[in-house]
Scaffold this active site. Structure first.
Site, PDB file in Angstrom:
ATOM      1  CB  ALA A   1       5.834  -6.835   6.264  1.00 18.40           C
TER       2      ALA A   1
ATOM      3  N   GLY B   1      11.098  -5.236   6.578  1.00 15.64           N
ATOM      4  CA  GLY B   1      11.110  -6.104   7.754  1.00 15.64           C
ATOM      5  C   GLY B   1      12.254  -7.099   7.739  1.00 15.64           C
TER       6      GLY B   1
ATOM      7  CD  GLU C   1      11.710  -2.788  10.305  1.00 17.06           C
ATOM      8  OE1 GLU C   1      11.434  -1.878  11.096  1.00 17.06           O
ATOM      9  OE2 GLU C   1      10.869  -3.347   9.572  1.00 17.06           O
TER      10      GLU C   1
ATOM     11  CD  GLU D   1       9.931  -0.518   5.690  1.00 22.80           C
ATOM     12  OE1 GLU D   1      10.782   0.264   5.226  1.00 22.80           O
ATOM     13  OE2 GLU D   1      10.226  -1.509   6.388  1.00 22.80           O
TER      14      GLU D   1
ATOM     15  CG  MET E   1       7.996  10.528 -28.255  1.00 23.04           C
ATOM     16  SD  MET E   1       8.061  10.330 -26.475  1.00 23.04           S
ATOM     17  CE  MET E   1       6.917   8.998 -26.235  1.00 23.04           C
TER      18      MET E   1
END
Lengths: 404, 709
Positions: free
Chosen positions: B63, B109, B112, B134, B320
């Site tokens: 979405a 979505g 979905e 989500e 590092m």
């Protein structure tokens, strides 16, 4: 009309055996176990069952064979008069003692006059937890109430109070030793009834869950039962916000120092003084005081002390007035914690062993302990007994009886 | 939005959300879908079936957060989800088969929508990601995913997918039964879709059939009686109750699976709406999506042409430096990894080899790729090798004199255009730049350990640092795929300064006599990844001691908290407790067991009288978060931080400040400025000046302003 007191006239129980497919009572239906109890009470006391108002039984897992108000079903099944009512109640592990307390209250209030109060749990046939329950499985409830299984609670108690693996195992050995001695010396003979098959042959005569040969060494081999659950599956995390002073839970409990999963049933005949006269039986004890509390539900198993203190206060008594204590050995740390809290003399506590050796048929135990302490008071010529149990949800229950 | 084509009596809907960079569900798309459904799904007699596909690389990726961003009322959210569910249900209840063709990713979505189709066909390619992520933005699936996925594959398989939020490959999704069939090309994709339509002329979703049973059983079963308590416990274990989305997911699935499908969707709607309007979800979306993208898309970048770096030098092949070399080589750059001798430099290169071997073993890489990446790293002891680099990253030990030496040595060789950066975590850049001939090319690039995993780089501008240097560094950071924040110079910059305050607050509490377990649990409970004492042990107490000594040397005794300084001095010089690396620090680190807080702590710092453990615990949580928030405000007020968004992004990405708060400054909005000020004033009374409320906040409160509108 209210009765002034509630009296214990008799108490019987079935032997307890392993609650698994290879347990001795596994082929006996729960309703049959109750039938044995009800029939024994009838025979021993030449009871006209029309006099019995109610059968009140504790039972925790009230589904399948233990569903459908097994108390009433069993009363009919045992051939009791059809006028005898029946009720099955669930206050988790306190159910058996709650049945006794409820019976006493009903009698004192005059609501009823003669009741058989007891309990039933065939843990091998109807497994603990089969009944589900929102508290244990509904995420909304679980998360809000920080539910943990009792084993985690028991280990949490051990951690907070500094009970080591050795401490809890030592207590477990004591339970086994004393239970073994009790059985070999016949301390339970008066009240444990043999269970027979349909042809009358004895299936089981005595408690046979115990392992009197248990030693610290044999127990040391057992792995902590709740460690994986707590650490790998996150259950320890549910205790953290309530007990932030705990760096990590020390998992010390296992099958050998926790109450045994067994099958068993019990019944206590409780009535008014007048009923005793009608039955022509002398009462054995009076129910002197009863109390109920609820405490923090995540640590769950610390209810016995506040409940006992409440019962003592109600009776105007102190710890010194109690001759014998029966506290359900749900887990070793529960008893150690209770004794430390109350400052009981250990020599008065669970003198014939306890559920670690003998087993804890959930709904029945509370009533069994009443019979156990009463028998021992009579055997020793002592007067006053305290029965108490820790309970799911953080509850605690206690009853004080006194011989008459 | 959606173009329609009829082919062999099949309605093919091609999705193209043109007003967005990627296909997402927004208002325009929703209207287009409603219109398509209304028009074509009524004409069922005319069609043999339907196919949804995409005009873009991805199918649909979720979405549009803008759709949800400004929703404050539950009803406004319900209005949207009602429309979405109505559409999806009409698609699902179509008697003619509907197939979703996934040539690219279907997330949130987008997945979905696919789940509402009768079949899903997907390309078997690693670029195709299938998932419901989500939860990572504080939400749950809101388009029926919480009810469809478990009904398709069972709750035991569905819940972990939604709880973790990590996307699956299309092959894995196929294995699990989410994807019906895989295809190896676009043509095959379409063909398989059409075949499915032909083979299933009439079709219904399983849960719309009578006697439907959830695969693997429902939630009133012995299996569920184990699964749900354990899942709840594992969520609590991970989140300490700070993230309602995960909890809502469990509740939503548990409750929904006991209901008929349409009623179950209402359950999901309610939980979804509750989260959409919740401050926590808004915090997470604001910082982890909007602000983070702003930072990544160069909000701080001066308007100069983009530079494509080809070759960099890393000076110092310690942990590092080795990590910086790895990420740079992986991103396609040539890397000169230099140390005082070849053996040391080579060891640094082996770090890259280890990571690549692991990826190879796990099937995430190929030996060709491994060879290519390693081939880009030149392990050397020769300064002359760095002569044609675009960027030098100095990652030697935190010693001013050594850094000076290295700077001057390098500058003899590098070109005047080469940018010179230091990975110092605390030494002010301006001061280090005085050792340079070209301070305008001097800049701070503060990486976080482990470099290959930590997404943040803190860029520090010295007094004289030029826009050109900044622009090049931001381009470098974009090339290695990390997120930058840009700060002005000061001791400790932003991240080290504020992160250190977390540690020192924990130490202060220890000295006061708060139980160590309470301190550590409070740290984790307020959302920090690790307790302050454990973190100190990881960073190592001798490093902290060294930093404190350096600060005293540079700025005088009063520049550090004496009690903390004395503790580190005692632990390091008297007790040999340096931290994990010496087997003991605040914790003891037994060889064959878990670490545990040292019993000596309570001997040295006896527990205070009080104490209600729960009260101490709650107070500790407040102290730990407030302390960091206050220090961040000071950084902003002093001009070290240049924006609120960067403070928030930097805190979460840099040292794991809890995401549910949205970041150190967002936390103050979340708590409410007035309440936060009251908290701090009480804390100041009790614990001292470090909790003094900066004037910026007092003014904000007076004017009724927040950090975010």
């Amino acid at each position: 009309m209210p009765n002034s007191q509630a009296y214990i006239y008799d108490a019987v129980r079935t032997p307890r055996s392993k609650g698994k497919a290879d347990g001795s009572l596994h082929s006996v239906t729960p309703v049959c176990l109750i039938k044995s109890v009800l029939q024994a009470l009838q025979e021993r006391n030449h009871l006209d069952t029309h006099l019995v108002n109610d059968v009140i039984l504790g039972c925790v897992t009230q589904v399948f064979e233990q569903g459908g108000c097994i108390a009433k079903a069993a009363a009919l099944y045992a051939g009791y008069a059809q006028s005898v009512a029946g009720m099955t109640l669930n206050r988790f592990c306190a159910s058996g003692l709650e049945a006794v307390n409820l019976a006493a209250s009903n009698i004192i209030s005059g609501y009823q006059d003669l009741i058989i109060a007891g309990g039933i749990e065939s843990m091998g046939r109807v497994a603990m937890g089969s009944d589900g329950g929102a508290w244990m499985i509904d995420p909304d409830v679980l998360l809000k109430t920080h539910f943990v299984p009792q084993g985690i609670s028991a280990d949490l108690i051990a951690t907070l109070r500094g009970y080591s693996r050795q401490d809890v195992d030592t207590f477990a050995v004591r339970s086994q030793l004393l239970a073994g001695q009790a059985i070999s010396q016949g301390h339970f003979k008066k009240s444990v009834l043999p269970i027979r098959d349909m042809h009358g042959k004895i299936i089981l005569q005595d408690d046979n869950y115990l392992r009197p040969q248990t030693t610290l060494e044999t127990l040391a081999k057992l792995k902590p039962a709740f460690k994986d659950m707590g650490e790998k599956f996150g259950l320890n995390a549910m205790t953290r916000t309530k007990y932030p002073q705990v760096e990590s839970i020390n998992h010390v409990h296992h099958a050998g120092n926790s109450s045994g999963v067994v099958d068993g049933a019990s019944g206590v005949l409780i009535g008014s003084q007048e009923m005793g006269q009608r039955m022509g039986i002398k009462p054995r004890a009076i129910i002197k005081s009863m109390a109920l509390t609820a405490t923090e539900p995540t640590i769950m198993l610390v209810g016995p002390a506040p409940a006992s203190k409440k019962a003592l206060a109600k009776a105007g008594m102190t710890v010194k007035d109690i001759d014998l204590v029966e506290i359900n050995e749900a887990f070793a740390s529960v008893v150690l914690n209770f004794v430390d809290d109350m400052k009981f003399d250990m020599d008065k506590v669970n003198v014939n062993g306890g559920a670690i050796a003998l087993g804890h048929p959930l709904g029945a135990t509370g009533a069994m302990l009443v019979g156990t302490v009463l028998d021992e008071l009579e055997r020793r010529g002592l007067a006053t007994g305290l029965i108490t149990l820790c309970v799911g949800g953080g509850m605690g229950i206690a009853t004080i009886i006194e011989r008459v | 939005m959606i173009t329609v084509k009829m082919q062999d009596k099949i309605g093919i809907f091609t999705i193209n959300v043109t007003n967005r960079p990627m296909n997402v569900i927004n208002e325009e798309f929703l209207q287009a879908l409603e219109s398509v459904v209304a028009q074509y799904f009524q004409m069922e007699n005319a069609c043999a079936g339907y196919i949804f596909t995409s005009a873009r690389e991805e199918f649909m990726v979720g979405a549009d957060l803008d759709l949800l961003r400004h929703i404050e009322k539950v009803d406004d959210c319900l209005a949207i989800t009602k429309r979405l569910h109505a559409c999806f249900r009409q698609i699902e209840k179509s008697n003619k088969p509907v197939v979703a063709c996934l040539a690219g990713s279907a997330l949130g979505g987008g997945l979905e929508l696919a789940l509402a189709c009768h079949f899903i066909v997907a390309l078997a390619h690693e670029k195709v990601k299938i998932g419901l992520p989500e939860v990572s933005l504080g939400l749950i699936p809101g388009g029926g995913g919480t009810q469809r996925l478990p009904r398709m594959i069972g709750f035991e398989a569905a819940l972990p997918i939604m709880l973790e939020g990590r996307p699956l490959s299309s092959s894995k999704a196929h294995e699990l039964g989410i994807v019906t069939q895989l295809a190896s090309s676009q043509e095959e994709l379409l063909k398989k879709a059409k075949d499915l339509i032909a083979q299933h002329p009439q079709v219904q979703r399983p849960w719309d059939l009578p006697k439907y049973k959830i695969p693997g059983g429902g939630v009133q079963t012995p299996r569920a009686y184990q699964f749900f308590p354990v899942s709840c416990a594992m969520v609590v274990d991970k989140t300490w109750g700070n993230y309602p989305a995960a909890e809502s997911l469990l509740k939503c699935v548990y409750e929904g699976l006991q209901l008929p499908f349409d009623l179950a969707l209402k359950i999901e709607e309610n939980y979804f709406a509750g989260l959409v309007v919740s401050p926590i979800a808004k915090n997470m979306q604001r910082t982890l999506f909007y602000s983070m993208n702003e930072c990544k898309n160069g909000k701080s970048r001066p308007k100069l042409p983009v530079v494509q770096l080809k070759k960099i030098a890393v000076l110092g092949a310690g942990m590092m430096g080795a990590g910086i070399a790895y990420v740079s080589a992986k991103a396609g750059m040539q890397v000169v990894l230099k140390d005082i001798d070849v053996a040391t430099a080579q060891k640094g290169k082996e770090y890259s080899q280890k990571i690549l071997s692991k990826a190879l073993a796990q099937g995430r890489s190929t030996s060709a790729e491994m060879e290519t990446v390693l081939g880009r790293i030149e392990a050397t002891d020769s300064t002359s090798s760095i002569h044609n680099c675009d960027l030098v990253i100095e990652a030697v030990i935190e010693d001013r004199n050594i850094k000076k030496l290295v700077t001057q040595e390098s500058e003899k060789v590098i070109s005047p255009d080469c940018i010179y950066s230091s990975n110092t975590s605390t030494l002010p850049i301006t001061g280090l730049a005085t050792y340079s001939k070209r301070p305008e090319n001097f800049i701070g690039l503060h990486f976080f350990s482990p470099v290959d995993k930590m997404p943040l780089v803190e860029v520090i501008l010295g007094e004289k640092t030029s826009p050109k240097a900044l622009a090049l560094c931001l381009d470098y950071i974009a090339q290695i795929g990390k997120t930058p924040i840009v700060v002005n110079d000061s001791r400790g910059f932003y991240t080290s300064r504020v992160f250190t305050s977390y540690i020192t607050e924990g130490i202060a509490a220890l000295i006061e006599g708060i139980a160590p377990a309470i301190i550590e649990n409070a740290g984790k409970a307020c959302g920090m990844p690790v307790g302050p004492l454990a973190v100190a042990d990881e960073v190592s107490l001798d490093l902290i001691y060294h930093i404190l000594k350096q600060t005293i040397a540079d700025e005088g005794k009063d520049a550090v908290d004496q009690a903390t300084f004395l503790l580190t001095e005692k632990f390091v010089t008297q007790l040999g407790r340096l931290g994990r690396k010496s087997g003991k620090g605040f914790y003891d680190y037994p060889v064959d067991d878990k670490k545990h807080l040292s019993p000596t702590l309570s001997q040295i710092y006896p527990l205070a009288e009080s104490s209600d453990p729960v009260k101490d615990f709650e107070q500790m949580k407040l102290r730990l978060l407030s302390r960091q928030a206050l220090e961040s405000v000071r950084c902003l007020q002093e001009g070290v931080l240049r924006s609120v968004a960067e403070a928030d992004v930097g805190s979460i990405l840099g040292w794991g400040f809890p995401a549910y708060t949205g970041g150190t400054l967002s936390y103050i909005d979340y708590r409410g400025t007035e309440r936060f000020i009251q908290d701090c004033q009480a804390l100041e009374k009790r614990y001292g000046e470090r909790f003094k409320v900066p004037s910026m906040l007092i003014e904000m409160q007076k004017e009724g302003r927040n950090f975010y509108a």
